[in-house]
Scaffold this motif. Structure first.
Motif, PDB file in Angstrom:
ATOM      1  N   MET A 217      13.571   7.289   2.422  1.00  5.07           N
ATOM      2  CA  MET A 217      13.738   6.049   3.397  1.00  5.07           C
ATOM      3  C   MET A 217      12.230   5.249   2.950  1.00  5.07           C
ATOM      4  SD  MET A 217      15.246   7.399   7.049  1.00  5.07           S
ATOM      5  CE  MET A 217      15.342   5.825   7.525  1.00  5.07           C
ATOM      6  N   ASN A 218      12.273   4.666   1.887  1.00  3.65           N
ATOM      7  CA  ASN A 218      10.773   4.649   1.257  1.00  3.65           C
ATOM      8  C   ASN A 218      10.598   3.038   2.053  1.00  3.65           C
ATOM      9  OD1 ASN A 218      12.665   5.193  -1.480  1.00  3.65           O
ATOM     10  ND2 ASN A 218      10.732   6.425  -0.717  1.00  3.65           N
ATOM     11  N   GLN A 219      11.217   1.973   2.420  1.00  7.23           N
ATOM     12  CA  GLN A 219      10.829   1.013   2.970  1.00  7.23           C
ATOM     13  C   GLN A 219      10.546   1.222   4.538  1.00  7.23           C
ATOM     14  OE1 GLN A 219      14.030  -1.746   2.155  1.00  7.23           O
ATOM     15  NE2 GLN A 219      13.273  -2.331   0.487  1.00  7.23           N
ATOM     16  N   GLU A 220      11.219   2.151   5.171  1.00  8.36           N
ATOM     17  CA  GLU A 220      10.878   2.430   6.590  1.00  8.36           C
ATOM     18  C   GLU A 220       9.812   3.336   6.484  1.00  8.36           C
ATOM     19  OE1 GLU A 220      15.379   1.927   6.488  1.00  8.36           O
ATOM     20  OE2 GLU A 220      13.788   2.711   4.938  1.00  8.36           O
ATOM     21  N   ARG A 221       9.314   4.225   5.261  1.00 12.00           N
ATOM     22  CA  ARG A 221       8.213   4.831   5.400  1.00 12.00           C
ATOM     23  C   ARG A 221       7.080   3.877   5.190  1.00 12.00           C
ATOM     24  NH1 ARG A 221       9.023  10.353   4.359  1.00 12.00           N
ATOM     25  NH2 ARG A 221       7.092  10.374   2.861  1.00 12.00           N
ATOM     26  N   VAL A 222       7.043   3.191   4.616  1.00 11.26           N
ATOM     27  CA  VAL A 222       6.068   2.103   4.131  1.00 11.26           C
ATOM     28  C   VAL A 222       5.640   1.440   5.595  1.00 11.26           C
ATOM     29  CG1 VAL A 222       5.273  -0.303   3.331  1.00 11.26           C
ATOM     30  CG2 VAL A 222       6.520   1.331   1.891  1.00 11.26           C
ATOM     31  N   ALA A 223       6.889   1.004   6.152  1.00 13.52           N
ATOM     32  CA  ALA A 223       6.594   0.299   7.565  1.00 13.52           C
ATOM     33  C   ALA A 223       5.697   1.322   8.531  1.00 13.52           C
ATOM     34  CB  ALA A 223       7.803   0.034   8.120  1.00 13.52           C
ATOM     35  N   LEU A 224       5.949   2.558   8.509  1.00 16.57           N
ATOM     36  CA  LEU A 224       5.144   3.695   9.358  1.00 16.57           C
ATOM     37  C   LEU A 224       3.541   3.688   8.803  1.00 16.57           C
ATOM     38  CD1 LEU A 224       7.885   6.505   9.707  1.00 16.57           C
ATOM     39  CD2 LEU A 224       7.186   4.870  11.406  1.00 16.57           C
ATOM     40  N   GLN A 225       3.581   3.533   7.608  1.00 12.28           N
ATOM     41  CA  GLN A 225       2.143   3.676   7.006  1.00 12.28           C
ATOM     42  C   GLN A 225       1.215   2.676   7.328  1.00 12.28           C
ATOM     43  OE1 GLN A 225       3.174   4.236   2.928  1.00 12.28           O
ATOM     44  NE2 GLN A 225       2.904   6.558   2.889  1.00 12.28           N
ATOM     45  N   ARG A 226       1.877   1.512   7.465  1.00 16.41           N
ATOM     46  CA  ARG A 226       1.138   0.173   7.849  1.00 16.41           C
ATOM     47  C   ARG A 226       0.561   0.305   9.231  1.00 16.41           C
ATOM     48  NH1 ARG A 226       1.973  -3.656   3.891  1.00 16.41           N
ATOM     49  NH2 ARG A 226       3.860  -3.491   2.643  1.00 16.41           N
ATOM     50  N   GLN A 227       1.147   0.924  10.067  1.00 14.75           N
ATOM     51  CA  GLN A 227       0.817   1.463  11.510  1.00 14.75           C
ATOM     52  C   GLN A 227      -0.545   2.307  11.634  1.00 14.75           C
ATOM     53  OE1 GLN A 227       4.112   2.478  13.710  1.00 14.75           O
ATOM     54  NE2 GLN A 227       5.540   0.747  12.930  1.00 14.75           N
ATOM     55  N   GLN A 228      -0.745   3.004  10.516  1.00 18.90           N
ATOM     56  CA  GLN A 228      -1.679   3.921  10.603  1.00 18.90           C
ATOM     57  C   GLN A 228      -3.116   3.279   9.938  1.00 18.90           C
ATOM     58  OE1 GLN A 228      -0.504   7.165   7.882  1.00 18.90           O
ATOM     59  NE2 GLN A 228       1.446   7.704   9.109  1.00 18.90           N
ATOM     60  N   SER A 229      -3.983   3.943  10.653  1.00 18.08           N
ATOM     61  CA  SER A 229      -5.441   3.535  10.241  1.00 18.08           C
ATOM     62  C   SER A 229      -5.940   4.189   9.209  1.00 18.08           C
ATOM     63  CB  SER A 229      -6.397   3.446  11.543  1.00 18.08           C
ATOM     64  OG  SER A 229      -6.465   4.716  11.920  1.00 18.08           O
ATOM     65  N   LEU A 230      -7.057   3.651   8.138  1.00 10.65           N
ATOM     66  CA  LEU A 230      -7.520   4.433   7.058  1.00 10.65           C
ATOM     67  C   LEU A 230      -8.622   5.382   7.777  1.00 10.65           C
ATOM     68  CD1 LEU A 230      -7.478   1.795   4.516  1.00 10.65           C
ATOM     69  CD2 LEU A 230      -5.961   3.798   4.485  1.00 10.65           C
ATOM     70  N   PRO A 231      -8.694   6.575   7.171  1.00 15.52           N
ATOM     71  CA  PRO A 231      -9.482   7.539   7.286  1.00 15.52           C
ATOM     72  C   PRO A 231     -10.914   6.932   6.849  1.00 15.52           C
ATOM     73  CG  PRO A 231      -7.912   8.663   6.379  1.00 15.52           C
ATOM     74  CD  PRO A 231      -7.679   7.405   5.917  1.00 15.52           C
ATOM     75  N   VAL A 232     -12.079   7.613   7.764  1.00 18.20           N
ATOM     76  CA  VAL A 232     -13.410   7.095   7.462  1.00 18.20           C
ATOM     77  C   VAL A 232     -13.825   8.124   6.150  1.00 18.20           C
ATOM     78  CG1 VAL A 232     -15.734   7.038   8.367  1.00 18.20           C
ATOM     79  CG2 VAL A 232     -13.920   6.549   9.745  1.00 18.20           C
ATOM     80  N   ASP A 233     -13.736   9.119   5.987  1.00 19.30           N
ATOM     81  CA  ASP A 233     -14.033   9.974   4.828  1.00 19.30           C
ATOM     82  C   ASP A 233     -13.312   9.229   3.551  1.00 19.30           C
ATOM     83  OD1 ASP A 233     -15.266  12.543   3.876  1.00 19.30           O
ATOM     84  OD2 ASP A 233     -13.202  12.372   2.756  1.00 19.30           O
ATOM     85  N   SER A 234     -14.062   9.211   2.537  1.00 22.85           N
ATOM     86  CA  SER A 234     -13.676   8.457   1.247  1.00 22.85           C
ATOM     87  C   SER A 234     -12.782   9.133   0.733  1.00 22.85           C
ATOM     88  CB  SER A 234     -15.007   7.951   0.356  1.00 22.85           C
ATOM     89  OG  SER A 234     -15.550   9.222   0.054  1.00 22.85           O
ATOM     90  N   ARG A 235     -12.915  10.332   0.484  1.00 21.45           N
ATOM     91  CA  ARG A 235     -11.795  11.366  -0.297  1.00 21.45           C
ATOM     92  C   ARG A 235     -10.479  11.430   0.625  1.00 21.45           C
ATOM     93  NH1 ARG A 235     -13.369  15.011  -4.174  1.00 21.45           N
ATOM     94  NH2 ARG A 235     -15.853  15.049  -4.701  1.00 21.45           N
TER      95      ARG A 235
END
Length: 759
Positions: A57-75
């Motif tokens: 469900m790749n398009q739906e999974r992309v939509a979920l990812q857009r709602q997440q903030s990026l981690p502070v740790d660079s790795r």
């Protein structure tokens, strides 16, 4: 680094396609209650699927990812962004994936960036693949030509917009300078060079896959892809195909599926002017969606060919989906065909993951029965089903009863292909089961002794391999009157689902990748038992092909059956050609992929051989497209240029036997001018992934006369006809020794071909 590129647990993945067909125009079609019920059931399944558990469900999974903030740790951030870019690529948004990966590559090149070497390699590898896919989208999809993606790419297949391929070449070159033994990168570099017209001269010797590797072993003549010009180049994902005269007008039609849970099944009727017209809504099929494979038969003996849609394959715990039996209700006074989903009505509704099934009259009572091969995993049992046809009841209904356990045929395992065939010539159809995990099974039909009974004899017969296999079929490749067996190998591991193993095979390098098996039937031994010899290497079929779809037919009407294999894997790096092998008089199978123009790089699934233009030779319809929601492609129709040989097309009608004459054995005796020769064929739709027409299109080579046709009908009746005309379409009814010639207009499909450059 776990999670950077999600590991593909292919057998237990969950799919929903984001490649739904656009809404169709409204039509005043009142759908039957069974169709409405199934449509609602399928809609509920699609709506309840969870993208958090579903790697497709790749398009739906992309939509979920857009709602997440990026981690502070660079790795951690790099890993998250890599997953995001990979998901965007799978969803079809190659451009945005490239933006993220380019930024990550720049960071990796900064000496101060704390990005691990393995991450840097993944960034570059995924970026190269993203550029290659973007080039395909910009050229092969948006500016499609008939030569697009045909390996080796040349002529009209060379990209007009070359920026993406040039970027891919630069990145792949960097990878090869560091790791020259990376066969996947080497293969993709050659493909990229082809797309910009720099192959072979623009490829360094150490990286080159030499042109000689693609040379054909016989000049079969070019089969141009005319799908775009005739209305059959529909865009979709992996799916099945049926080519059959569905509306009863004598001309072959096409039904095609795309396996996303919201992808509409589509029906295209032959307009008899060299083109096809979609009649999906008019036929009452709206809402009948999904299906990785299709297989047809006249289950109720009413003269109209019905279609079975198979669903849930590869989905493991989430694959408990219903199949659909679509009853062909025939045409009305206005010539409009309609279908009704009768799955519940006839007793076929069940909920198991499957993509493979086969029709046969296993008990020779004149009614077609159905075997469905389901997919079991450890802790997840989905036994196979054998549905016995109960025949027509007093109220006119036809129903089925599952007797698999009673018959000893409720096999387990991850079943990917099934084939019926009377391998021991006792008049009772036997069954072969191809499994992706574990050895394959051969069930000898012993129903003749009384109640339904099958005995597994695969080990004794020597046909248990390959242990990782996919499509399969019985056919008499050497015309000796005994059915032989082909079973295609697949990948043993996730890493093999890329181009490396195929590249190694083309380069003549050692590889332990899985290969197909061609088993020659040795006939009865001294004790009466039947065994097979593996002649794959001897006949030139021990190739690494990653076969998913496949079928057989006669390319040049020489009376010897040839093989076409649809290839690939979900991974975008599995950019490998579909392969065609010509049967050289039963002595060898010659690779004619390049000469015929069959080497499509897009993922190959349903394959159907059929004479769509009524000129006496077989054309090939091929469903192309991958697993991820963005991996869509146009379907192809390869038009046979003709080879000057004689032919006959037979439409058989059973009376005491099943109406479709499925399982009938045909022995043709032809006079070549230098003696008599026999040709043997069995009535059926061919392979286990893709369905050819049930009319038997038989090449007769350079025959001077067709002296005798012997038909062994299911049930035991034998009918002989002598001195039949050649180059004709004949209708033969069981017990009637006066064949009726069918007059069909030859259709000019070549007139409509689009963008084909013979050079």
């Amino acid at each position: 680094m776990r999670g950077v590129v999600p590991v593909l647990l292919w057998p237990i993945a969950v799919l929903i396609s984001a490649c739904a067909m656009p809404p169709q125009e409204s039509h005043d079609v009142e759908q039957a209650a069974g169709t409405v019920l199934m449509a609602r059931r399928l809609a509920t399944i699609a709506e309840s699927s969870a993208p958090s558990r579903n790697v497709f469900m790749n398009q739906e999974r992309v939509a979920l990812q857009r709602q997440q903030s990026l981690p502070v740790d660079s790795r951690e951030r790099v890993q998250v962004e890599l997953r995001w870019a990979d998901e965007l690529l799978r969803a079809g948004d190659s451009a945005e994936a490239i933006q993220i990966l380019e930024r990550l590559r720049k960071e990796a090149e900064d000496a101060a960036a704390s990005i691990a070497p393995t991450s840097r390699h993944l960034i570059r590898s995924l970026l190269a693949v993203a550029y290659l896919r973007l080039g395909e989208q910009q050229n092969c999809l948006e500016q499609h030509s008939a030569e697009a993606c045909l390996l080796p790419i040349r002529g009209g297949g060379v990209h007009r917009r070359q920026e993406a391929s040039l970027e891919a070449m630069e990145i792949l070159g960097d990878i090869l300078r560091e790791t020259p033994d990376d066969l996947t990168s080497r293969w993709l570099y050659n493909v990229a060079a082809m797309t910009v017209g720099r192959y072979p001269d623009g490829v360094a010797d150490g990286w080159l896959v030499p042109p000689a590797a693609f040379e054909s072993q016989h000049d079969i003549s070019r089969f141009p892809d005319v799908a775009s010009g005739v209305g059959l180049a529909t865009v979709g994902l992996a799916g099945g195909s049926v080519v059959e005269d569905l509306d009863g007008d004598g001309y072959l039609d096409v039904m095609v599926s795309s396996w996303g849970l919201t992808d509409q099944l589509r029906l295209f009727l032959n307009r008899r002017d060299g083109t096809f017209e979609e009649q999906t809504a008019e036929a009452g099929l709206n809402g009948i969606v999904g299906g990785l494979n299709l297989v047809q038969a006249d289950y109720d003996n009413d003269g109209d060919v019905d279609v079975l849609v198979l669903r849930g394959a590869w989905l493991g715990p989430a694959g408990s989906h219903p199949n659909s039996l679509l009853e062909n209700l025939g045409t009305d006074a206005d010539g409009r065909i309609t279908f009704e989903d009768v799955t519940d009505k006839v007793g076929l509704v069940s909920f198991h993951p499957t993509q493979t099934a086969g029709w046969a009259d296993f008990d020779n009572d004149g009614w077609l029965d159905l075997f469905v091969g389901n997919e079991s995993l450890p802790g997840l049992a989905h036994p196979c089903e054998l549905y016995r046809n109960n025949g027509r009841a007093d109220d006119g209904s036809v129903t089925f009863t599952d007797i698999a356990r009673e018959a000893g045929i409720a096999a387990g395992g991850f079943v990917k292909g099934v084939a019926w065939g009377d391998f021991d010539n006792d008049g009772w159809p036997d069954l072969y089961v191809s499994r992706l995990i574990g050895r394959n099974l051969l069930f000898r039909n012993e129903t003749s002794s009384g109640s339904p009974s099958f005995r597994e004899v695969g080990l004794l017969a020597g046909v248990g391999e390959p242990v990782q296999s996919f499509p399969t079929w019985f056919f008499d490749y050497d015309n000796d009157g005994w059915l032989d067996l082909f079973v295609a190998g697949y990948a043993r591991s996730f890493l093999e689902m890329r181009a490396a193993s195929v590249a190694a095979d083309y380069l003549g390098l050692e590889t332990d990748a899985e290969r197909p098996r061609l088993y020659r039937n040795r006939g009865p031994g001294d004790d009466g038992s039947i065994s097979f010899d593996d002649v794959s290497a001897e006949l030139g079929l021990d190739r690494v092909v990653l076969a998913m779809g496949g079928n057989h037919g006669d390319l040049d009407n020489d009376g010897w059956l040839d093989i076409y294999l649809g290839t690939g894997a979900p991974d975008f790096r599995a950019l490998v050609p579909n392969r065609m092998f010509r049967n050289a008089a039963g002595r060898a199978f010659q690779d004619v992929t390049t000469a015929g123009g069959f080497g499509h790089l897009q993922k190959g699934h349903g394959v159907s051989f059929a004479d769509l233009d009524n000129d006496g030779d077989q054309d090939i319809f091929h469903v192309l497209g991958g697993a991820y929601s963005g991996d869509v492609y146009q379907n192809a129709l390869f038009l046979n240029p003709g080879h000057g040989n004689r032919w006959i097309t037979l439409r058989l009608e059973g009376t005491r036997s099943n109406r479709s004459a499925l399982g009938a054995r045909l022995a043709l005796e032809i006079d070549t001018g230098e003696g008599l020769r026999k040709i043997h064929v069995t009535v059926g739709s061919g392979g286990s992934f893709g369905a050819s027409s049930l009319q038997q299109e038989i090449g007769l080579g350079d025959a001077k006369a067709l002296r005798r046709l012997e038909i062994s009908w299911p049930g035991g009746d034998v009918q002989a006809l002598v001195d039949l005309p050649m180059n004709r379409v004949l209708h033969i009814r069981e017990g009637d020794n006066e064949p009726r010639e069918i007059q069909l207009e030859r259709l000019d499909l070549a007139h409509h071909r689009l963008g084909y450059d013979a050079n």
